[in-house]
Design a protein around this motif. Sequence first.
Motif: not given
Length: 73
Positions: A55-70
């Motif tokens: 999986f690939l987790l994308t986080v924003g500048d504030n370290n908040k989760c933005v997206s998760l994809e397999r």
Amino acid sequence: MYYEFHLCIPAAQYLDFYRGTMRQVIAKSITGQKVQFPASWLQQYVGHDGIHGRFLLTVGDNNKCVSLERVKA
């Protein structure tokens, strides 16, 4: 920022997320960093045998989760 990690969560263990006894998933990225995100983000990836894959987790500048994809192998 992106974090890549592998998950292997058996179906019986994922039931704890459905029951509400666990709300967050904590995984170790391939670079050794700890990542945490809402368990509900995995619902679309649950199969009969649980959740398995990379999986690939994308986080924003504030370290908040933005997206998760397999990630396809």
